[in-house]
Design a protein around this motif. Structure first.
Motif, mmCIF file in Angstrom:
data_model
loop_
_atom_site.group_PDB
_atom_site.id
_atom_site.type_symbol
_atom_site.label_atom_id
_atom_site.label_comp_id
_atom_site.label_asym_id
_atom_site.label_seq_id
_atom_site.Cartn_x
_atom_site.Cartn_y
_atom_site.Cartn_z
ATOM 1 N N PHE A 13 -35.632 52.913 19.936
ATOM 2 C CA PHE A 13 -35.183 51.352 19.282
ATOM 3 C C PHE A 13 -35.337 50.625 20.230
ATOM 4 C CE2 PHE A 13 -33.869 52.753 15.090
ATOM 5 C CZ PHE A 13 -33.606 54.307 15.553
ATOM 6 N N ARG A 14 -35.368 49.080 19.923
ATOM 7 C CA ARG A 14 -35.913 47.965 20.721
ATOM 8 C C ARG A 14 -34.413 47.083 20.720
ATOM 9 N NH1 ARG A 14 -40.172 47.785 23.718
ATOM 10 N NH2 ARG A 14 -42.206 49.126 22.929
ATOM 11 N N THR A 15 -33.724 47.255 19.632
ATOM 12 C CA THR A 15 -32.659 46.254 19.250
ATOM 13 C C THR A 15 -31.509 47.078 19.168
ATOM 14 O OG1 THR A 15 -32.882 46.791 16.844
ATOM 15 C CG2 THR A 15 -34.096 44.594 17.976
ATOM 16 N N PRO A 16 -30.262 46.660 19.669
ATOM 17 C CA PRO A 16 -28.996 47.369 19.745
ATOM 18 C C PRO A 16 -28.796 48.070 18.376
ATOM 19 C CG PRO A 16 -28.882 45.407 20.773
ATOM 20 C CD PRO A 16 -30.001 45.339 20.044
ATOM 21 N N ILE A 17 -28.149 49.244 18.462
ATOM 22 C CA ILE A 17 -27.555 49.835 17.030
ATOM 23 C C ILE A 17 -26.001 49.851 17.108
ATOM 24 C CG2 ILE A 17 -27.449 52.019 15.975
ATOM 25 C CD1 ILE A 17 -30.112 52.800 16.775
ATOM 26 N N PRO A 18 -25.403 49.251 15.896
ATOM 27 C CA PRO A 18 -23.900 49.305 15.830
ATOM 28 C C PRO A 18 -23.577 50.633 16.118
ATOM 29 C CG PRO A 18 -24.781 47.636 14.497
ATOM 30 C CD PRO A 18 -25.804 48.615 14.937
ATOM 31 N N LEU A 19 -22.297 51.009 16.569
ATOM 32 C CA LEU A 19 -21.928 52.310 16.640
ATOM 33 C C LEU A 19 -21.300 52.883 15.195
ATOM 34 C CD1 LEU A 19 -19.225 52.295 19.402
ATOM 35 C CD2 LEU A 19 -21.357 53.419 19.526
#
Length: 411
Positions: free
Chosen positions: A2-8
């Motif tokens: 993944f290149r974009t942050p993933i919300p918890l």
């Protein structure tokens, strides 16, 4: 990757091995392999190879703690790099520097490589503590922190068993063991960097220096914990080698006992903190440490033997496992956005005494080792007094027993 942050909140959709909790456990397993192996061999290595005395070992640990004192620099770094990336890169640095430890068998060389490995260790620990408190829910944090501690103990146990069984049989050298342990940690950290997505905590962290008056008791407990810990870290193991002549496999065997006990007791300690609260856990820890340090001093003043010294070393280590109560105390009183900057500030406060105490006490050690341990007992007693001010149910606005009687402080 993944290149974009993933919300918890969305991380639960990932395969279990790629979730935040799995990353925390993997890092908890990787770090102690390098650091604990370095610690287990250190006293024998510096005495046999570099002919260190008490003063030299004091200076080594003073140098080792300087990056801890400068952990506040994490606040500046997270302005340009994500916490998760910084933590993993610092873990790689720890592993690589540990692997190179035996390449520089002189006072200057050992101090230099120790400084590099210490930068990796302290910056990793600062960020790791922040991520744990951000990613773990408050109701499960004590138990999970206990399991994370047990995981690190289990990984280190494997490394120590291999050392004990193969040090003499295979004719291992310090260089081989340091390279294998440091290389393992660096390899696992590299995997963490490449295989895991970036996770986004729900509360953005304040990216500036944070020093709040309502956290004063937490700061004071951190300061005393850092001062007290130095005496155990620097001089308890050194005593086993200098006074009782422990060999590498004997020191490592003592560490093995600690690890086995931690694997079983750390999750139990987590449940104890959750059940009885941080106040009672901290009081119990500091009462025990006062007794242990007084008994350490008795070894020198009354000539007590190696069996008692070994038992005290194990008991001492067990009490320090209760330090997770200090983490969850802060988690309960902190504003969610304060966790990252306060972790850095607390690490710096924790290491204020660590910068000068080992060197100063190294000189005192040359005159009276027993006095060093009696001083530690006094520090533990001071921590005990501070722990009595922790409320039964800490939360914002109820940080100490006196909070309800005082007006809310201006920040």
């Amino acid at each position: 990757m993944f290149r974009t942050p993933i919300p918890l909140s969305q991380a639960k959709e990932l395969p279990f091995w790629r979730r935040p909790i799995s990353l925390l456990f993997l890092m908890a397993m990787a770090m102690p392999v390098a650091f604990a192996t370095w610690s287990a061999l250190l006293n024998n290595f510096v005495i046999e190879v570099a002919q260190f005395d008490g003063s030299d070992i004091g200076w080594l640990h003073t140098v080792r703690e300087i990056p801890g004192f400068l952990a506040i620099g994490v606040i500046a770094l997270i302005m340009v790099i994500r916490e998760q990336v910084l933590g993993v890169v610092a873990l790689i640095m720890l592993g690589v520097a540990t692997a190179m430890t035996a390449w520089f068998p002189s006072l200057g060389g050992i101090l230099t490589i120790t400084m590099l490995s210490s930068i990796g260790f302290h910056y990793y620990e600062t960020v790791n503590q922040s991520l744990q408190l951000q990613w773990l829910p408050k109701d499960r944090a004590p138990q999970t922190l206990g399991w994370l501690l047990a995981t690190g103990s289990a990984a280190t146990l494997v490394a120590y068993v291999l050392i004990v069984l193969s040090w003499d049989r295979l004719g291992l050298t310090y260089n081989i063991v340091y390279m294998l342990s440091g290389g393992f940690t660096a390899a696992v950290a590299l995997f963490c960097l490449l295989a895991y997505p970036q996770f986004e905590a729900p509360n953005p962290q304040v990216k500036k220096f944070v020093l709040r008056r309502r956290y004063w008791l937490y700061y004071a407990l951190q300061f005393m914990a850092g001062a007290r810990r130095q005496i155990f870290t620097v001089f308890a193991g050194f005593m086993m080698v200098e006074r009782f002549g422990f060999d590498v496999h004997e020191v490592t065997g003592l560490f093995l006992i600690n690890l086995v006990l931690n694997m079983g007791l750390a999750p139990v300690f987590g449940k104890i903190v959750a059940r009885f609260g941080e106040r009672r856990a901290l009081i119990f820890e500091y009462v025990g440490l006062v007794s242990v340090f007084l008994a350490y001093g008795g070894i020198y003043w009354f000539g007590w033997g190696v069996m008692l010294a070994s038992a005290l070393y194990v008991i001492d280590h067990m009490f320090f496992a209760l330090a997770l109560a200090l983490k969850t105390y802060f988690q309960k009183i902190a504003d969610p956005g304060d966790i990252a900057p306060t972790a850095a500030v607390a690490f710096t406060i924790n290491h204020i005494a660590a910068v000068f105490l080992p060197a100063v006490l190294g000189y005192l050690w040359l005159v009276s080792p027993g006095a060093v341990f009696f001083l530690a007992a006094g520090m533990a007693a001071t921590s005990l007094g501070l722990s009595l001010m922790v409320p039964r149910h800490p939360e914002p606005g109820n940080e100490t027993l006196f909070s309800r009687f005082l007006p809310a402080p201006a920040e």
